[in-house]
Design a protein around this motif. Structure first.
Motif, PDB file in Angstrom:
ATOM      1  N   HIS A 122      13.212  -1.942  -7.454  1.00 14.51           N
ATOM      2  CA  HIS A 122      12.704  -2.361  -6.088  1.00 14.51           C
ATOM      3  C   HIS A 122      12.121  -1.697  -5.113  1.00 14.51           C
ATOM      4  O   HIS A 122      12.871  -1.237  -4.356  1.00 14.51           O
ATOM      5  N   LYS A 124      10.459  -0.093  -2.264  1.00 16.23           N
ATOM      6  CA  LYS A 124      10.451  -0.507  -0.950  1.00 16.23           C
ATOM      7  C   LYS A 124       9.077   0.266  -0.425  1.00 16.23           C
ATOM      8  O   LYS A 124       8.458  -0.356   0.624  1.00 16.23           O
ATOM      9  N   ASN A 125       8.867   1.662  -0.718  1.00 15.94           N
ATOM     10  CA  ASN A 125       7.834   2.347  -0.306  1.00 15.94           C
ATOM     11  C   ASN A 125       6.541   2.369  -1.476  1.00 15.94           C
ATOM     12  O   ASN A 125       6.915   3.324  -2.313  1.00 15.94           O
ATOM     13  N   THR A 132       0.109   0.783  -1.979  1.00  9.22           N
ATOM     14  CA  THR A 132      -0.087   0.135  -0.700  1.00  9.22           C
ATOM     15  C   THR A 132      -1.553  -0.432  -0.602  1.00  9.22           C
ATOM     16  O   THR A 132      -1.768  -1.494  -0.207  1.00  9.22           O
ATOM     17  N   ASP A 171       8.287  -6.598  -7.042  1.00  5.04           N
ATOM     18  CA  ASP A 171       8.487  -5.169  -6.260  1.00  5.04           C
ATOM     19  C   ASP A 171       8.537  -4.020  -7.586  1.00  5.04           C
ATOM     20  O   ASP A 171       9.036  -2.800  -6.954  1.00  5.04           O
TER      21      ASP A 171
END
Length: 195
Positions: A122, A124-125, A132, A171
């Motif tokens: 998972h 997050k960044n 991104t 994710d």
């Protein structure tokens, strides 16, 4: 004599049980479980013959690996391909017939794409993986009513021949073969039918 018959019967029964276990588990269940595991590693939901549209956007000045920084101003090129019968056509940035063998190689790479391992369940960044603002975004479609997959590809791993990737709807960050990124590192000119 009676003892020999009982011993022989016990050995025959053990042999039949072992043969049944071998044929039932080793030949059938183990193969089915292995097939399920391999299918679970696949990132593409479409088979090669089902893919009729491919759209990919690649960063033309993207970093090779995670040690390199993202460019201050990223430059992108979008290419759209569509299957017409047995042939492939280049739709964007120019309209032309596409080189069938090159596009089919890309399709085969996509349909056979498997994750080598899960990097982060998972995440997050996504920045450390350059996901991104991905280096490559691939969208496949079966048809207008059946969207396929959207795969984001980031930088290459620092060691080995892999790249970071994730599905747009998930994710989870995976490590996949660098051949995916190499297959789609093509501009429209290299996809045109030369003949």
């Amino acid at each position: 004599m009676k003892k020999n018959i009982i011993t022989l019967t016990v050995f025959a029964l053990v042999f039949v049980l072992l043969l049944g276990w071998y044929l039932g588990y080793e030949k059938k269940l183990k193969v089915e479980n292995t097939d399920k595991e391999e299918k679970g590693k696949g990132l593409s939901t479409l088979k090669s013959e089902e893919i009729t549209e491919i759209e990919f956007t690649r960063m033309t000045n993207g970093p090779e690996n995670t040690a390199e920084k993202m460019p201050a101003v990223a430059k992108f090129e979008t290419v759209k391909l569509k299957k017409t019968g047995q042939d492939w056509a280049l739709i964007e940035p120019v309209e032309d017939s596409a080189d069938i063998s090159t596009v089919q190689s890309m399709v085969n790479t996509l349909s056979g794409l498997k994750q080598e391992r899960v990097v982060e369940e998972h995440a997050k960044n996504l920045e450390p993986f350059h996901l991104t603002n991905p280096v490559l975004k691939i969208i496949t479609r079966k048809d207008a009513s059946h969207p396929g997959d959207e795969i984001l590809v980031g930088a290459n791993t620092p060691v080995g021949s892999s790249s970071y990737a994730k599905l747009a709807k998930s994710d989870t960050v995976y490590r996949v073969s660098k051949s995916l990124r190499n297959s789609f590192d093509k501009d429209a000119t290299s996809l045109r039918n030369r003949s």
